[in-house]
Design an enzyme around this catalytic site. Structure first.
Site, PDB file in Angstrom:
ATOM      1  N   LYS A 123       0.845  -1.199   0.000  1.00  0.00           N
ATOM      2  CA  LYS A 123       0.000   0.000   0.000  1.00  0.00           C
ATOM      3  C   LYS A 123       0.874   1.240   0.000  1.00  0.00           C
ATOM      4  O   LYS A 123       1.887   1.282   0.708  1.00  0.00           O
ATOM      5  CB  LYS A 123      -0.905  -0.037   1.235  1.00  0.00           C
ATOM      6  CG  LYS A 123      -1.958   1.072   1.299  1.00  0.00           C
ATOM      7  CD  LYS A 123      -2.809   0.919   2.561  1.00  0.00           C
ATOM      8  CE  LYS A 123      -3.913   1.963   2.643  1.00  0.00           C
ATOM      9  NZ  LYS A 123      -4.728   1.807   3.876  1.00  0.00           N
TER      10      LYS A 123
ATOM     11  N   SER B 115      -9.642   1.770   2.928  1.00  0.00           N
ATOM     12  CA  SER B 115      -8.787   2.539   2.044  1.00  0.00           C
ATOM     13  C   SER B 115      -7.731   1.716   1.308  1.00  0.00           C
ATOM     14  O   SER B 115      -7.156   2.204   0.337  1.00  0.00           O
ATOM     15  CB  SER B 115      -8.085   3.641   2.834  1.00  0.00           C
ATOM     16  OG  SER B 115      -7.209   3.077   3.795  1.00  0.00           O
TER      17      SER B 115
ATOM     18  N   SER C  17      -9.749  -0.642   7.077  1.00  0.00           N
ATOM     19  CA  SER C  17      -9.205  -0.498   5.721  1.00  0.00           C
ATOM     20  C   SER C  17      -8.571  -1.733   5.121  1.00  0.00           C
ATOM     21  O   SER C  17      -8.242  -1.718   3.937  1.00  0.00           O
ATOM     22  CB  SER C  17      -8.179   0.629   5.694  1.00  0.00           C
ATOM     23  OG  SER C  17      -8.844   1.844   5.551  1.00  0.00           O
TER      24      SER C  17
END
Ligand code: GLN
Length: 483
Positions: free
Chosen positions: A83, A158, A182
Site C-alpha cells: 500500500k 482505504s 481499511s
C-alpha cells in the site's frame, strides 16, 4: 524453467524457488507482466500507483543470489504489493495524495524490510484513499480503483488497491493498513482474506501516520494460510516503534494448518440489526451453521456500546489526523506552494493545493474537536466511549467466548460514485469494523459466500494477542465452507 500458476499458495511458491525449480526473477517478471497487462486498457483495475520492472527484477535477482548461496527463505521469490502509505526504499510513497506525488522514500518500513528479508519481492505500490481516509479508494489523487469482480463497483478502502491487486490475480499477497477497517472491508468486497493484528503486534515504522492510537499494518492473501504466513513474518517487537509489544510472535502458519475450531463462537446481536443486507445476513447464517457443524457452540452475546463506535471513531481518528497531518506544511515533505510571500502563505497554499476534499474535511473536524473549550466535550467523550466499547469485548471474552463472528460489512461492494456525495453513508460502511480498532483487537475478514458476482465477507474478532486462535478458526471456517 516453467513458471508457477499465479494462484499457487505462497508456501508452495517459496518452496519451488528454494528448491531451484523456478527463479525469483522468473516469478517477478511474470508478476510485473500480469500487472502491466492488468493495468492497461479501459478495463484496468487501477490498483497500482507505481510499479517498476527493473527494480522488481533486480531485487528478485538478489533473492536468487541468496538461494544460490544456500539460503532457504519463507517467502522466496514471492511477489508482493505494498500500500502506498508504507515506505519502500527508492520507490514513491504518495499516500494517494497530490501532497506527496513526487516523494520517494529514503528507507524501508520495518514491515517491508522483514518481507524482503524473508525473500519477498516488492513489485509495486498500490492505490488508496488519500492518507487512508475513505472506504472506497475513490478519494485518491491517482484515480479510482475498480473491483475485479465488477468494475463498476468499488473495491472498498482505504487499502482498495492492495485488495484489488490480490483479488484480480496481479499479485499473490499484499500489505495494507488499518485505522478503522481499511484491510477487512476491502478484503470482504474483493473476496479475499484480510487480517488486522492486535494493536502493537506489528511495527508501524515507515507507515505514514493517520490516527496513531488506531493505525496498524495488515495483510491480504487469497487464503487464510497465505495471510497468516505474511502476518507471522511482519509481526514482532521493533526498536524503531515503541508501540510494538515485547510479546512472542505466535505460530500463525501452524495455527492455520491446525484448523482448530473454537469451542464457543459469540454472535453479537448488535451486528445483525437494521441496515444489514439480506444477502449478507443469509451468508452469515450459513457460515454459523458450518461452524456449528464442526462442533462449535454458537452463543448470542451483546456488545451494548456498539452503536457509539462510528461517532467515537469519527472524533478520534480526525482529531489524531489533524495533528499527524500538520507536518505537511510545504517545508519538510513533498509539495510546496510557489510564489508564497510569507510562511502563512506557504502553509495555506501548500495545504489547499495538496490535500483533497475528504482530508480537508477530516482536518477541520479534528481541529474543531480538539479546540479549546471543546476538547473534553468531543475528544474526551469519545475516549470514554472507547473505554466502554473495549470493556464490552472484555466482558464477553471473560465469559468464555473464544472468538466473535460478525458480518464484515453491511452490504456487498457498492457502485463507484454511489456514496461520494454523502460522507455519512460512506462512514457507515465501517460500522462493523471500527470497533476492533477502537478496542485494539485482532480481527479478520474471510470470504463466506457470494451474491451474484459479488463476494461476501465474514469477520472474526479475537481477544488481544489471540491471533493464533482467530487464524485457526478462520482456517476451519474456510475449510468447512469449501466442502
Ligand atoms: N474508512 C475508515 C476511514 O475512512 C477507515 C479507514 C482506515 O482504516 N484507514 O477512516
Amino acid at each position: 524453467m516453467s513458471g508457477l500458476p499465479h494462484d499457487a499458495p505462497l508456501a508452495e511458491r517459496a518452496a519451488a524457488v528454494n528448491a531451484g525449480r523456478v527463479t525469483a526473477t522468473a516469478g517477478a517478471k511474470q508478476a510485473v507482466g500480469r500487472i502491466m497487462t492488468g493495468e492497461t486498457g479501459p478495463e484496468r483495475l487501477n490498483a497500482f500507483i507505481s510499479y517498476n520492472y527493473e527494480e522488481a527484477t533486480e531485487s528478485a535477482g538478489a533473492v536468487d543470489a541468496r538461494i544460490a548461496g544456500g539460503a532457504s527463505l519463507p517467502l522466496a521469490g514471492v511477489p508482493v504489493a505494498v500500500k502506498d502509505n508504507i515506505c519502500a526504499i527508492g520507490m514513491p510513497t504518495t499516500c494517494g495524495s497530490r501532497m506527496l506525488a513526487d516523494y520517494r522514500s529514503p528507507y524501508d518500513a520495518t514491515v517491508v524490510r522483514r518481507l524482503r528479508e524473508a525473500g519477498a519481492v516488492v513489485v509495486g505500490k498500490t492505490n488508496l484513499d488519500e492518507f487512508g481516509m475513505g472506504s472506497s479508494t475513490e478519494n485518491s489523487a491517482f484515480g479510482v480503483t475498480r473491483n475485479p469482480h465488477d468494475i463498476t463497483r468499488v473495491p472498498g478502502g482505504s487499502s482498495g488497491g492492495s485488495a484489488a491487486a490480490v483479488a484480480g490475480g496481479l499479485v499473490p499477497a499484499a500489505l495494507g493498513s488499518e485505522t478503522g477497517g481499511s484491510v477487512r472491508q476491502p478484503a470482504a468486497f474483493c473476496g479475499i482474506v484480510g487480517i488486522k493484528p492486535s494493536y502493537g503486534r506489528v511495527s508501524r515504522y515507515g507507515l505514514v501516520a493517520y490516527a496513531s492510537s488506531l493505525d496498524q499494518v495488515g495483510v491480504f492473501g487469497r487464503t487464510v494460510a497465505d495471510a497468516a504466513l505474511m502476518l507471522q513474518l511482519i509481526s514482532g517487537a521493533d526498536p524503531l516503534d515503541a508501540t510494538t509489544a515485547q510479546i512472542a510472535v505466535p505460530g500463525l502458519v501452524a495455527a492455520a494448518r491446525a484448523c482448530a475450531v473454537p469451542r464457543v463462537v459469540g454472535v453479537p446481536v448488535e451486528y445483525f440489526g437494521d441496515g444489514l443486507a439480506d444477502d449478507v445476513r443469509i451468508a452469515c447464517a450459513a457460515a454459523l451453521d458450518a461452524l456449528r457443524a464442526r462442533g462449535c457452540e454458537i452463543r448470542e452475546v451483546t456488545l451494548p456500546h456498539t452503536r457509539y463506535a462510528v461517532p467515537a471513531y469519527y472524533i478520534i481518528a480526525p482529531a489524531e489526523a489533524s495533528a499527524n497531518l500538520a507536518r505537511f506544511d510545504g517545508v519538510r515533505y513533498g509539495l510546496r506552494a510557489p510564489n508564497a510571500a510569507s510562511t502563512g502563505e506557504v502553509y495555506e497554499g501548500t495545504r489547499s493545493a495538496g490535500f483533497g476534499a475528504e482530508v480537508k474535511r477530516r482536518i477541520m473536524l479534528g481541529t474543531y474537536a480538539l479546540s479549546a473549550g471543546y476538547h473534553d466535550e468531543y475528544y474526551g467523550t469519545a475516549q470514554r466511549v472507547r473505554t466502554l466499547i473495549r470493556r464490552d469485548f472484555e466482558r464477553v471474552f471473560a465469559d468464555g467466548v473464544d472468538v466473535l463472528f460478525t458480518p464484515t460489512t453491511p452490504t456487498t461492494a457498492f457502485r463507484i460514485g454511489e456514496k461520494t456525495e454523502d460522507p455519512y453513508a460512506m462512514y457507515l460502511s465501517d460500522i462493523y469494523t471500527v470497533t476492533a480498532n477502537l478496542a485494539a483487537l485482532p480481527a479478520m475478514s474471510l470470504p463466506i459466500g457470494r451474491s451474484g458476482a459479488l463476494p461476501i465477507g465474514g469477520q472474526l474478532i479475537a481477544p488481544r494477542w489471540h491471533e493464533a486462535a482467530m487464524v485457526s478458526a478462520g482456517a476451519a471456517l474456510e475449510a468447512e465452507l469449501a466442502r
